[in-house]
Design an enzyme around this catalytic site. Structure first.
Site, mmCIF file in Angstrom:
data_model
loop_
_atom_site.group_PDB
_atom_site.id
_atom_site.type_symbol
_atom_site.label_atom_id
_atom_site.label_comp_id
_atom_site.label_asym_id
_atom_site.label_seq_id
_atom_site.Cartn_x
_atom_site.Cartn_y
_atom_site.Cartn_z
ATOM 1 C CB SER A 413 -0.862 -0.016 1.269
ATOM 2 O OG SER A 413 -1.995 0.792 1.098
ATOM 3 N N PRO A 414 0.398 2.307 -0.663
ATOM 4 C CG PRO A 414 -0.991 3.926 -1.594
ATOM 5 C CD PRO A 414 -0.831 2.439 -1.441
ATOM 6 C CB CYS A 416 3.088 9.667 3.539
ATOM 7 S SG CYS A 416 1.877 10.270 2.372
ATOM 8 C CD GLN A 491 -2.189 7.058 -3.102
ATOM 9 O OE1 GLN A 491 -1.447 7.496 -2.230
ATOM 10 N NE2 GLN A 491 -3.286 6.368 -2.827
ATOM 11 C CE1 TYR A 572 -4.243 14.079 2.808
ATOM 12 C CE2 TYR A 572 -4.815 11.823 2.255
ATOM 13 C CZ TYR A 572 -4.184 12.738 3.078
ATOM 14 O OH TYR A 572 -3.487 12.305 4.177
ATOM 15 N NE ARG A 714 -2.046 -0.410 10.089
ATOM 16 C CZ ARG A 714 -3.086 -0.682 10.878
ATOM 17 N NH1 ARG A 714 -3.061 -0.307 12.134
ATOM 18 N NH2 ARG A 714 -4.126 -1.325 10.403
HETATM 19 C C1 LIG Z 1 2.667 5.508 7.625
HETATM 20 C C2 LIG Z 1 1.468 5.443 6.727
HETATM 21 C C3 LIG Z 1 1.392 6.276 5.617
HETATM 22 C C4 LIG Z 1 0.296 6.220 4.763
HETATM 23 N N1 LIG Z 1 0.290 6.947 3.605
HETATM 24 C C5 LIG Z 1 -0.669 6.732 2.668
HETATM 25 C C6 LIG Z 1 -0.575 7.274 1.367
HETATM 26 O O1 LIG Z 1 0.399 7.916 1.026
HETATM 27 N N2 LIG Z 1 -1.583 7.038 0.499
HETATM 28 C C7 LIG Z 1 -2.666 6.281 0.829
HETATM 29 O O2 LIG Z 1 -3.557 6.086 0.014
HETATM 30 N N3 LIG Z 1 -2.766 5.729 2.042
HETATM 31 C C8 LIG Z 1 -1.790 5.916 2.953
HETATM 32 N N4 LIG Z 1 -1.856 5.273 4.166
HETATM 33 C C9 LIG Z 1 -2.974 4.362 4.404
HETATM 34 C C10 LIG Z 1 -2.590 2.952 3.951
HETATM 35 O O3 LIG Z 1 -2.233 2.905 2.599
HETATM 36 C C11 LIG Z 1 -3.718 1.962 4.211
HETATM 37 O O4 LIG Z 1 -4.856 2.343 3.453
HETATM 38 C C12 LIG Z 1 -4.062 1.877 5.689
HETATM 39 O O5 LIG Z 1 -2.895 1.963 6.492
HETATM 40 C C13 LIG Z 1 -4.781 0.578 6.037
HETATM 41 O O6 LIG Z 1 -3.990 -0.526 5.735
HETATM 42 P P1 LIG Z 1 -3.245 -1.425 6.872
HETATM 43 O O7 LIG Z 1 -4.283 -1.809 7.851
HETATM 44 O O8 LIG Z 1 -2.668 -2.584 6.107
HETATM 45 O O9 LIG Z 1 -2.174 -0.561 7.494
HETATM 46 C C14 LIG Z 1 -0.775 5.337 5.050
HETATM 47 C C15 LIG Z 1 -0.705 4.529 6.179
HETATM 48 C C16 LIG Z 1 0.403 4.539 6.997
HETATM 49 C C17 LIG Z 1 0.460 3.608 8.169
#
Ligand SMILES: Cc1cc2nc3c(=O)[nH]c(=O)nc-3n(C[C@H](O)[C@H](O)[C@H](O)COP(=O)(O)O)c2cc1C
Ligand SMILES: Cc1cc2nc3c(=O)[nH]c(=O)nc-3n(C[C@H](O)[C@H](O)[C@H](O)COP(=O)(O)OP(=O)(O)OC[C@H]3O[C@@H](n4cnc5c(N)ncnc54)[C@H](O)[C@@H]3O)c2cc1C
Length: 751
Positions: A413-414, A416, A491, A572, A714
């Site tokens: 997943s993207p 930041c 993205q 956003y 994560r």
């Molecule tokens: C450190 C961090 C940065 C993130 N940055 C982005 C991002 O740049 N673009 C985006 O669409 N989602 C972003 N997310 C959300 C994740 O892509 C994802 O949708 C969300 O963490 C749920 O997935 P998970 O339960 O596997 O962590 C970010 C999440 C984390 C933890």
């Protein structure tokens, strides 16, 4: 201790016998409105696990209960002329009347006084009791009497159901789906003694009305059902017992105890009959409450300890029951659309408690059939030949989007990293993305990358607006392509009103202390009350932002990215147009969803027009705002449908982060039901994201058709080699890079 139980259902009787057994000096009365042999319904179901608790708590009643069990291991699913069987499930059924008889006898033997045919309306008669047990079921009068303390919520579900019996001895737990001119009917049937079965018929309110059952009395209902299921019943009769059509109420309470009054069983909580656990919960409440009273001398302390102990378990089960009941409310979505084996997989894994892995333990043959079928579908979709045997786990099947071929179903997943200099990604990004590509995921999506300097969330965000950016991204893309079979996507985004804020670890969504830049958004609404107020975009701003997206897309193509994702989620800029909470415009870009979609679609179309035809584009969406008046799951289906019509190849289904006062309902794979719904109802492939924590989750999601790709954020921070480790655990051979081939002779030790 003087104890009064209002209600002689499983909760009241079982608690009373446990307390009396623990201390015969307790004075225990059970007051019941019905006669001793007067019960509604037919059989109840237990799982093997419940019985262990019962055995421990009271061996005598356990022996009697289990002596009357009808036991079975199989689940039969009747679907469009086929019967699919899955084995190894371990259930037992018995007559509810018999269960109550056993508990009544045990109470009598121990000296509990059970007073039948005594309706309790007013609790003043029990003012001298040390403890009042509200075991008076789903419509509890005690709960109503103290509603301001218990704060009950009753969620009446839309489907209609009726509880019938039959003399047909079902050999397995049976789910039967049948279409008639009126609509689709679901039956939950199971045997509860040698010759009798429970037969619960469920359908949507529309089908029920179309069949005229809203006007039917019990006998007419019975006649209708016997006609409808004449073939399945093979000459057997259906039986009634106060068999009225009902709606299921999910009961929750803000608090389960008030002074010396405590809620147990259905009075405290209900869980839909499709997970068959109401009696189990009632009995487990009784065990926990009796234990708490024995442990704590003081009643109020004991009641608080009981609630603290039981609530998490009950809430977990209610969440599973909720997903399960929704599956039965929405069966029309799957029926006729899914092939039988996938329909069965979707049904069996509906509450997400039964998974691909534990089904494999119970019934390896069934899962092998599922995996073979899934691999054959993947073969057709990707045009890549699969090994004949054994079939790969679903996560290791290929997937194609336009000309982009993914070697498996795992996506990074993207995320930041807040580590760029004026938008330029550096060594951190190379190592971060590079190691995850080497780690085995088929697709790596680079973090939210902004189309202008003012479009960044924070000063550390990456961009695609300067020539240096192109070169820096190309270095990363080239590494990924050279070092791994992974594909890499970018993205693209604009932060909108959530821009000009601090890095994650300095205070997420908090305005910068200094050096702020002006913000734009759909409407002039700040994110927090103390956030900067954005400018509501005018046509000039829209043209500028659209052109910035186009410029960034062209640069991404030159950098060699395989796919683009437009960030239309999490509040956003593009999302700010889509959600009615952040878009209050009165021009043609505000109002109905089609208007709110107008600008995001302009951007999408402009990007799609310059992005190579053979490369795919995805859009990440928030499928609900988790807030009153916000985007609903139904809107999200329409949104995805419109995106599909504009040439979007796949939608990443996330949720929320639109407004700070959102109220998400978290839980296991809590965003996946949105993906499931969009995939089927909007007819577009989906990526599901959110709390995916095991390869078993992934295989379960894919095999049941809840998404096409599984995205981990994560999980990939925790373990860049997540896919490699999942392959190892499943015995799947995922080739290592040449530099690492020695790892094949290494065996990790787990003890
Ligand atoms: C450190 C961090 C940065 C993130 N940055 C982005 C991002 O740049 N673009 C985006 O669409 N989602 C972003 N997310 C959300 C994740 O892509 C994802 O949708 C969300 O963490 C749920 O997935 P998970 O339960 O596997 O962590 C970010 C999440 C984390 C933890
Ligand atoms: C269609 C259907 C199918 C189900 N299938 C299953 C299943 O397969 N497995 C399973 O485990 N559970 C099943 N249940 C749920 C199960 O019946 C209940 O969850 C369980 O009985 C709860 O036990 P309880 O003791 O809390 O309440 P109840 O069993 O409802 O007992 C409450 C008692 O209180 C009495 N009472 C109520 N008000 C008063 C009053 N004012 N004065 C005096 N007495 C009063 C009632 O008469 C009743 O006897 C099903 C429920 C439904 C509706």
């Amino acid at each position: 201790m003087r104890i009064v139980s209002i209600g002689a259902g499983p909760a009241g009787l079982y608690f009373s016998l446990l307390m009396k057994k623990a201390d015969p000096a307790h004075d225990i009365r059970v007051v019941e409105r019905n006669r001793a042999d007067d019960t509604f319904g037919f059989g109840v179901v237990f799982s093997d696990a419940t019985l262990e608790n019962v055995a421990e708590a009271d061996r005598e009643s356990h022996a009697e209960i289990t002596g009357h069990f009808a036991h079975w291991d199989d689940i039969d699913i009747h679907y469009r002329g086929e019967v699919l069987t899955s084995t190894g499930h371990g259930f037992a059924g018995m007559s509810r009347q018999l269960l109550l008889d056993i508990l009544q006898r045990r109470c009598a033997a121990l000296g509990v006084r059970v007073e039948f045919q005594r309706e309790v309306g007013d609790l003043s008669a029990y003012a001298d009791a040390d403890l009042v047990l509200a075991a008076d079921g789903v419509n509890s009068v005690v709960r109503s009497r103290y509603a301001e303390h218990f704060r009950p919520q009753v969620d009446w579900r839309p489907n209609k159901f009726v509880w019938l019996g039959t003399t047909f001895p079902y050999p397995a737990f049976t789910f039967l789906f049948k279409e008639s001119a009126h609509g689709l009917w679901r039956v939950h049937a199971y045997r509860y003694d040698a010759s009798m079965s429970t037969f619960i018929l469920e359908t949507t309110e529309e089908t029920w009305r179309r069949a005229g059952l809203d006007q039917a009395d019990e006998d007419q209902t019975l006649a209708f059902c016997e006609r409808l299921f004449a073939e399945e019943l093979q000459g057997h009769r259906l039986l009634k017992n106060r068999s009225l059509w009902r709606s299921f109420p999910t009961v929750r309470n803000g608090c389960w105890h008030h002074r010396n009054v405590v809620l147990v069983g259905d009075a405290a909580h209900t869980a839909h009959f499709s997970i068959g656990s109401g009696t189990k919960l009632a009995i487990e409440d009784a065990i926990a409450l009796a234990r708490a009273l024995q442990r704590h001398g003081e009643v109020e302390k004991a009641l608080a300890a009981y609630e603290e102990d039981r609530r998490p378990e009950v809430e977990r089960l209610q969440r599973a029951a909720q997903v399960s009941l929704e599956w039965f409310e929405e069966t029309e979505r799957y029926h006729g659309r899914l092939e039988p084996i996938q329909f069965a997989m979707s049904l069996l894994t509906r509450s997400l408690r039964v998974t691909h892995d534990n089904l494999k333990l119970r019934d390896p043959g069934f899962v092998a059939t599922v995996d073979r079928w899934y691999a054959s579908q993947a073969e057709q979709q990707s045009r890549v030949a699969m090994p004949a045997a054994p079939p790969p786990p679903p996560m290791f099947t290929p997937f194609r989007l336009r000309d982009m071929l993914l070697s498996n179903r795992i996506v990074v997943s993207p995320m930041c990293q807040y580590s760029a200099e004026d938008g330029t990604p550096g060594d951190w990004h190379l190592v971060n993305l590079g190691s995850r590509a080497v780690g085995g995921a088929a697709l790596v999506i680079a973090e939210m990358t902004d189309v202008s300097r003012e479009g960044r969330i924070t000063p550390g965000c990456t961009g695609m607006y300067k020539p240096e950016h192109l070169a820096a991204w190309k270095r990363i893309v080239d590494f990924v392509h050279a070092a791994s079979p992974a594909r890499i996507a970018l993205q693209l985004a604009h932060a909108g009103r959530k821009g000009s804020t601090r890095r994650l670890w300095e205070g997420i969504d908090e305005p910068l202390a200094d050096g702020n830049w002006p913000l734009i958004s759909a409407s002039a609404l700040p994110y927090h009350p103390h956030s900067q107020v954005p400018k509501a975009m005018d046509r000039g701003d829209m043209d500028a932002v659209r052109d910035q997206f186009v410029r960034a897309a062209r640069m991404a193509e030159q950098a060699g990215f395989d796919m683009l994702e437009l960030h239309g989620a999490h509040g956003y800029l593009l999302a700010s147009f889509i959600s009615p909470l952040t878009n209050v415009r009165t021009d043609e870009y505000g109002g109905a969803l089609v208007n709110r979609m107008r600008f995001p679609l302009e951007v999408f179309d402009a990007v799609r027009a310059v992005w190579p035809r053979q490369k795919p584009v995805s859009v990440k969406i928030s499928a609900t705002d988790w807030a009153e008046g916000g985007l609903s799951a139904e809107d999200a289906v329409n949104l995805a449908r419109i995106l599909r019509e504009h040439g979007c190849d796949i939608v990443t289904v996330s949720t929320g982060q639109t407004v700070p006062d959102q109220k998400p309902v978290y839980g296991r794979l809590y965003q996946t039901p949105f993906s499931d719904r969009i995939r089927y109802e909007a007819g577009i492939p989906t990526m599901t994201v959110g709390s995916i924590a095991s390869y078993d989750d992934v295989n379960s999601i894919l095999a049941a058709g809840r998404a096409d790709l599984c995205v981990l954020a994560r999980g990939h921070l925790y373990d860049p080699y997540w896919t490699r480790h999942a392959a190892y655990e499943q015995g799947w051979d995922l080739p290592w890079p040449d530099q690492y081939v020695s790892v094949k002779s290494f065996t990790p030790r787990r003890d």
